[in-house]
Design a protein around this motif. Structure first.
Motif, mmCIF file in Angstrom:
data_model
loop_
_atom_site.group_PDB
_atom_site.id
_atom_site.type_symbol
_atom_site.label_atom_id
_atom_site.label_comp_id
_atom_site.label_asym_id
_atom_site.label_seq_id
_atom_site.Cartn_x
_atom_site.Cartn_y
_atom_site.Cartn_z
ATOM 1 N N SER A 44 23.204 -1.203 35.279
ATOM 2 C CA SER A 44 23.354 -2.661 35.343
ATOM 3 C C SER A 44 22.206 -3.365 34.629
ATOM 4 N N ASP A 175 30.694 -4.124 33.659
ATOM 5 C CA ASP A 175 29.928 -3.400 34.677
ATOM 6 C C ASP A 175 30.759 -3.358 35.950
ATOM 7 N N GLU A 176 30.533 -2.338 36.758
ATOM 8 C CA GLU A 176 31.297 -2.258 38.008
ATOM 9 C C GLU A 176 30.872 -3.388 38.938
HETATM 10 MG MG MG Z 1 24.929 -1.160 38.720
#
Ligand code: MG
Ligand code: ADP
Length: 260
Positions: A44, A175-176
């Motif tokens: 992230s 991103d998750e």
């Molecule tokens: Mg992350």
């Protein structure tokens, strides 16, 4: 020739703590890449640094979009180049629907290109939305939902995929969600990317869930550990991660195990 997004020797710290310690990654338009890695490995952080988040300080390295260092650009200039970072969009915008947001995003881009542009007409916008939602199998009522207000992890991802389909960037970094394991969200991202991928789109899907690889079948797989990409490969690396998890890679790279 398509465009290229090139991350070179990127070092990023948060509050003076080094997190990314020399990331190199090149994505060409038309390619689908998965960035995998255990929790806390810096995935992230890479996405936030690309976005220009003020808490993430770039200490070294560059990110070139067709030779232009995007780290020198304002977020709106990055998006005008065709770089889509899902979470550059506000977390929660009261009173703005998914459709309102997309229409103003289209119009602001058009205005940047030509100040005289009157913007997309309502019928044209409706047609575009209907066509894209049908293509992605998204219920039309979704367009009237208030942006991110009480969105589940899956709905956040559905919203991102719809943005991708409507705004048609050249590169997207997804991103998750931080909402924990959510198979629904994984599937939405994988199915959406599978439908949208093509010669015009380069995608980096970031996740620590091995299961993503089952659904997505990316051509390129990268493994991030301890702030670096320690392995890059294709289907064989994906299989190795799927079958054995991250554990053997911690050992192989002489790192402390932080997660099974
Ligand atoms: Mg992350
Ligand atoms: P990943 O997305 O791979 O799970 P992150 O990029 O979120 O990893 O985090 C990488 C490292 O940076 C972790 O050790 C985490 O604790 C640290 N970190 C992330 N965000 C912050 C922050 N805002 N302040 C301080 N440390 C942070």
């Amino acid at each position: 020739m398509g465009a290229t997004l090139e991350i070179r020797n990127l070092h990023v710290s948060i509050d003076e703590t080094p997190i990314l310690r020399g990331v190199d990654l090149t994505i060409n338009q038309g390619e689908t890449h998965a960035l995998m890695g255990p929790n806390g490995s810096g995935k992230s952080t890479l996405a936030y640094a690309m976005l220009g988040h003020p808490a993430y300080s770039v200490d070294e390295g560059e990110v070139l979009f067709d030779g232009v260092d995007v780290l020198e650009l304002e977020p709106d200039e990055r998006s005008r180049l065709g770089l889509f970072l899902a979470f550059q969009y506000p977390v929660s915008v009261p009173g703005v629907t998914v459709a309102n947001f997309l229409r103003s995003a289209i119009n602001s881009r058009r205005k940047q290109e030509n100040a005289e542009d009157p913007g997309i007409s309502i019928p044209e916008f409706r047609r575009l939305m209907k066509e894209r939602m049908d293509f992605l199998d998204i219920d039309h009522s979704f367009a009237g939902r208030y942006l991110n207000a009480g969105f589940s992890g899956g709905e956040k991802k559905r919203n991102e995929i719809l943005q991708l389909a409507v705004l048609q960037p050249r590169f997207a970094i997804l991103d998750e969600t931080d909402s924990g394991l959510d198979i629904d969200a994984l599937r939405i991202v994988a199915d959406g990317v599978n439908k949208l991928k093509g010669p015009e789109l380069g995608v980096l899907v970031i996740t620590h869930y091995k299961r993503m690889l089952d659904y997505l079948n990316p051509e390129y797989v990268h493994l991030m550990m301890d702030g670096r990409i320690v392995e890059s490969g294709g289907a064989a690396l994906a299989e190795e991660i799927e079958d054995y998890g991250y554990q053997p890679f911690f050992e192989k790279h002489g790192l402390e195990v932080t997660e099974e």
